[in-house]
Design an enzyme around this catalytic site. Structure first.
Site, PDB file in Angstrom:
ATOM      1  N   SER A  29      26.901  22.796  18.186  1.00  0.00           N
ATOM      2  CA  SER A  29      26.451  22.508  16.822  1.00  0.00           C
ATOM      3  C   SER A  29      26.094  21.031  16.743  1.00  0.00           C
ATOM      4  CB  SER A  29      27.568  22.803  15.818  1.00  0.00           C
ATOM      5  OG  SER A  29      28.512  21.749  15.811  1.00  0.00           O
ATOM      6  N   ASP A  30      25.422  20.623  15.678  1.00  0.00           N
ATOM      7  CA  ASP A  30      25.293  19.187  15.485  1.00  0.00           C
ATOM      8  C   ASP A  30      26.601  18.697  14.848  1.00  0.00           C
ATOM      9  OD1 ASP A  30      24.428  16.605  15.493  1.00  0.00           O
ATOM     10  OD2 ASP A  30      22.491  17.009  14.571  1.00  0.00           O
ATOM     11  N   TRP A  31      26.751  17.396  14.801  1.00  0.00           N
ATOM     12  CA  TRP A  31      28.005  16.784  14.369  1.00  0.00           C
ATOM     13  C   TRP A  31      28.427  17.316  12.988  1.00  0.00           C
ATOM     14  CZ3 TRP A  31      30.880  12.419  16.435  1.00  0.00           C
ATOM     15  CH2 TRP A  31      31.860  11.938  15.570  1.00  0.00           C
ATOM     16  N   GLY A  32      29.463  18.141  12.985  1.00  0.00           N
ATOM     17  CA  GLY A  32      29.974  18.641  11.707  1.00  0.00           C
ATOM     18  C   GLY A  32      29.058  19.626  11.002  1.00  0.00           C
ATOM     19  N   SER A  33      28.012  20.098  11.697  1.00  0.00           N
ATOM     20  CA  SER A  33      27.066  20.964  10.971  1.00  0.00           C
ATOM     21  C   SER A  33      27.691  22.310  10.615  1.00  0.00           C
ATOM     22  CB  SER A  33      25.768  21.160  11.761  1.00  0.00           C
ATOM     23  OG  SER A  33      25.983  21.930  12.919  1.00  0.00           O
TER      24      SER A  33
END
Ligand code: BGC
Length: 746
Positions: free
Chosen positions: A289-293
């Site tokens: 995932s992207d950071w915290g997505s």
């Protein structure tokens, strides 16, 4: 309606040249990996499985003891973490890896990092590199980055960013390859290969990541993280191909994106991740995932809480949760409650473990962390020489009146002015991981070391902040030529650096006007991570060199070009608008029913009443210190059948007095089709170095794949009919053209 010819292959005709890659020692045996993965999977608890899908940041590891740090260390020891990001260096990676090896199953960690344009040696920002149109140079840049990062214990880079960018307000255009599908796909392949080599398993091969899947570059109004709304046809035709190219090149991982796409967060998109990526494209790697997505889906209003986020992300096909804490916290309970599909969880874990095996980490978890190698590789002087070469290849000469450049060796006095005259940190651009700005060659350093007996005056006028010092500006009048260093600061482009106005910031255009008033020729050198608007300079400067953020050797590279040691050959990978109203902008234009045929007659035409439609500088544009002529266009056949090819050839001649490189560009246009086609689409290019007076015959093979497009039913088709075939020096400088006919179905 014409009959469509259906097929699947998406062909390209640019070649990624073979690069003299350093040896890839000891690839690991791969035959028994599936069996080893299955054996391990059978032993794992639900918590351990969730752990492998959990990625944490090590950013807070260097600071004081905090609760977060203590918890992370404990989680690593207990096998609840599969990967760390932002950990680097042999000492630190060894220390943290040792903790993971205390866990019950001793599964090694993956260390990931944003190695975007170099590690210790900083290369031009990716958009700048794309301007080189030199696939070998781009691959080599990624190779050096991988050599340095891998020697520092890093297994995995979150690059290349392959998002198409057509809106220069979006600060992240800096990290990509620009606006074009064909160029972007070619560069995606080159970068993946540069990072990974032919096969993972060598200690200098790191996993690449194609990001951000998908359409992140089309954020509404160019505002980072904003929603994306686009037709599926556009998605397939424009935004997905560079990702597909990365899969074809064997990219190990994908990263999904922060944006929603037509209302669904990319992180939860089964259409993107399960149907297209893992389904149609058969991608064997894993998606981070992207950071915290994952957790941000709660903020989006797509799910009610973190548990719902974990459930949606897993269903959507996100394999690893980057700093979202959703999988770690909720996957086991969701699995016990039957709320996530266990086969999907196992599949995700399998994908992650497979990469760890392929990297050889189960055979030696410390194999990337060798202190002696780290020391040796970081000190290798050849890396800087390569960075300098890539940087000068990336620079685009936008203007050169009265042959102001290259600077004559007879000049007595050169004034260097402007906020970036002695800048170092700014020349590196964003996403710097391990460099030291003190080691950057400034423009002033570069000019001084090239100037010979000419006197170099550094005139300190800022132009970014505060008033302009008229007295200082007057000193510039004593010089024979003024080099004005302007642009954006390093932190004005990149993530979360969208701008609503991409004009040169501060009073830099006013500074230019004041210098111009001295009557001395002004050569503008522009440092930036995106296209900027600088109309006064564009109109009034004697010469303009667009230097992007050129990296560690920036000052030398600019000076190589200014003094003629390197003949510039960069070409714009993005269109430069005249004004903000034209944005978003691209050379890919669809014919309207009311096209402007004459700029003086725009009434009831598809036009602006206060601006031309044409950009300031077109995609593919760039000057040289020599000139090139295109002649003798020949097409081997005027008409081809569905399985046939035609060879297009022409003669390219260096008609000037210096050796130089030309980037010959092939554009096609389908005249009548079931969907209105762009007036020009890049379908091939060749970067060729020619000596003065030298001619060469260049050729492109045109086949049905190059004539195809995605139709309204999302099928790739080539429709019979006529195609304009155009060869030129840029998208708005077509030198030769002809027509090719594609015949009907077999
Ligand atoms: C960016 C990614 C990056 C990640 C890790 C995110 O904010 O969007 O491109 O890889 O951070 O640093």
């Amino acid at each position: 309606m014409k009959r469509a010819l259906l097929f699947t292959a998406l062909a390209g005709c640019a070649t990624t040249g073979a690069l003299a890659a350093p040896a890839n020692p000891m690839p690991m045996p791969s035959q028994d990996i599936p069996a080893r993965v299955e054996a391990l999977l059978r032993q794992m608890t639900l918590e351990e499985k969730a752990g492998q899908l959990n990625q944490l940041s090590g950013k807070d590891f260097t600071g004081p003891e905090t609760a977060s740090k203590t918890n992370k260390l404990k989680d690593i020891r207990e096998g609840h973490v599969g990967s760390m990001l932002n950990i680097r260096g042999v000492a630190q990676t060894r220390e943290i890896q040792a903790l993971a090896l205390q866990s019950r199953l001793k599964i090694p960690l993956l260390f990931g990092l944003d190695v975007i344009h170099g590690y210790k040696t900083v290369f031009p920002v990716p958009l700048g590199e794309a301007a080189s149109w030199d696939l070998e140079a781009i691959e080599q840049s990624a190779r050096i980055a991988a050599l340095e990062a891998s020697a520092s214990g890093v297994h995995w880079t979150f690059a290349p960013m392959v998002d198409i960018g057509r809106d220069p307000r979006w600060g992240r255009v800096m990290e990509g390859a620009g606006e074009d599908v064909f160029l972007g796909s070619s560069i995606a392949r080159a970068r993946v290969h540069g990072f990974q080599t032919d096969k993972l398993g060598g200690v200098d091969a790191i996993m690449a990541t194609a990001k951000h899947f998908a359409a992140y570059g089309a954020a509404i109004a160019g505002r980072d993280y904003n929603a994306v709304d686009m037709s599926e046809q556009q998605l397939h035709e424009t935004y997905l191909p560079p990702f597909h190219a990365a899969v074809d090149a064997g990219v190990a991982t994908f990263m999904n994106a922060f944006n929603t796409l037509n209302g669904i967060p990319a992180t939860a998109s089964t259409m993107l991740q399960r149907d297209i990526l893992k389904g149609s494209w058969k991608f064997p790697g894993f998606v981070v995932s992207d950071w915290g997505s994952v957790r941000e889906m709660v903020v989006h209003g797509y799910v009610a809480d973190l548990s719902g986020a974990a459930q949606a992300a897993m269903a959507g096909g996100s394999d690893m949760d980057m700093e979202g804490h959703a999988y770690r916290t909720h996957l086991p309970e969701l699995a016990r409650a039957g709320k996530v599909n266990m086969a999907q969880v196992d599949d995700a874990v399998r994908r992650v473990l497979t990469k760890k095996f392929e990297l050889g980490l189960f055979d030696d978890p410390y194999r990337f962390s060798d202190a002696e190698r780290e020391k040796r590789v970081m000190a290798d002087p050849s890396h800087r020489a390569i960075a300098r070469d890539v940087a000068r290849k990336s620079m685009v000469l936008l203007k050169n009146e009265r042959a102001t450049l290259p600077l004559a060796r007879t000049l007595q006095r050169i004034a260097v002015v402007g906020p970036f005259a002695d800048a170092r940190r700014d020349l590196e651009g964003g996403w710097i991981v391990q460099s030291d700005a003190a080691n950057v060659v400034s423009l002033l350093d570069g000019i001084r070391s090239h100037a010979g007996s000419a006197k170099v005056d550094h005139i300190k006028v800022d132009g970014l902040q505060g008033a302009l010092d008229a007295k200082a500006i007057q000193q510039a009048a004593a010089a024979d030529v003024i080099v004005l260093a302007v642009g954006e600061t390093w932190d004005m482009s990149g993530e979360a650096k969208s701008r609503s106005d991409i004009s040169l910031p501060g009073r830099q255009e006013a500074l230019f006007a004041a210098l111009q008033a001295t009557g001395k020729p002004v050569v503008a050198v522009i440092f930036a991570g995106r296209p900027l608007i600088f109309n006064h300079i564009a109109d009034g400067a004697a010469a303009i060199l667009y230097a992007w953020f050129p990296g560690s050797e920036g000052g030398n590279a600019v000076a190589d070009v200014l003094f003629g040691d390197h003949n510039p050959a960069g070409r714009l990978p993005m269109t430069f608008p005249r004004n903000m109203g034209q944005v978003p902008i691209s050379y890919v234009q669809y014919q309207t029913g009311r096209p402007v045929r004459d700029e003086n007659s725009i009434v009831y035409k598809s036009a602006y009443i206060d601006s031309p439609n044409t950009p300031r500088y077109a995609f593919g544009y760039g000057l040289s210190y020599t000139s090139f002529a295109y002649s003798d266009l020949r097409l081997s056949k005027k008409r081809i059948g569905p399985t046939e090819q035609a060879t297009l050839s022409f003669t390219l001649t260096n008609t000037g007095k210096r050796a130089g490189a030309e980037v010959a560009q092939l554009y096609l246009h389908d005249r009548v089709a079931s969907l209105v086609r762009p007036l020009k689409e890049l379908k091939g290019f060749q970067r060729v170095v020619l000596q003065p007076g030298e001619s060469r015959t260049l050729s492109f093979t045109i086949d049905q794949a190059m004539l195809s497009f995605i139709n309204a039913r999302l099928q790739r088709v080539a429709e019979p009919g006529e195609f304009d075939v155009m060869v030129g020096a840029s998208s708005d400088d077509i030198r030769l053209n002809t027509v090719l006919e594609l015949g009907g179905a077999m």
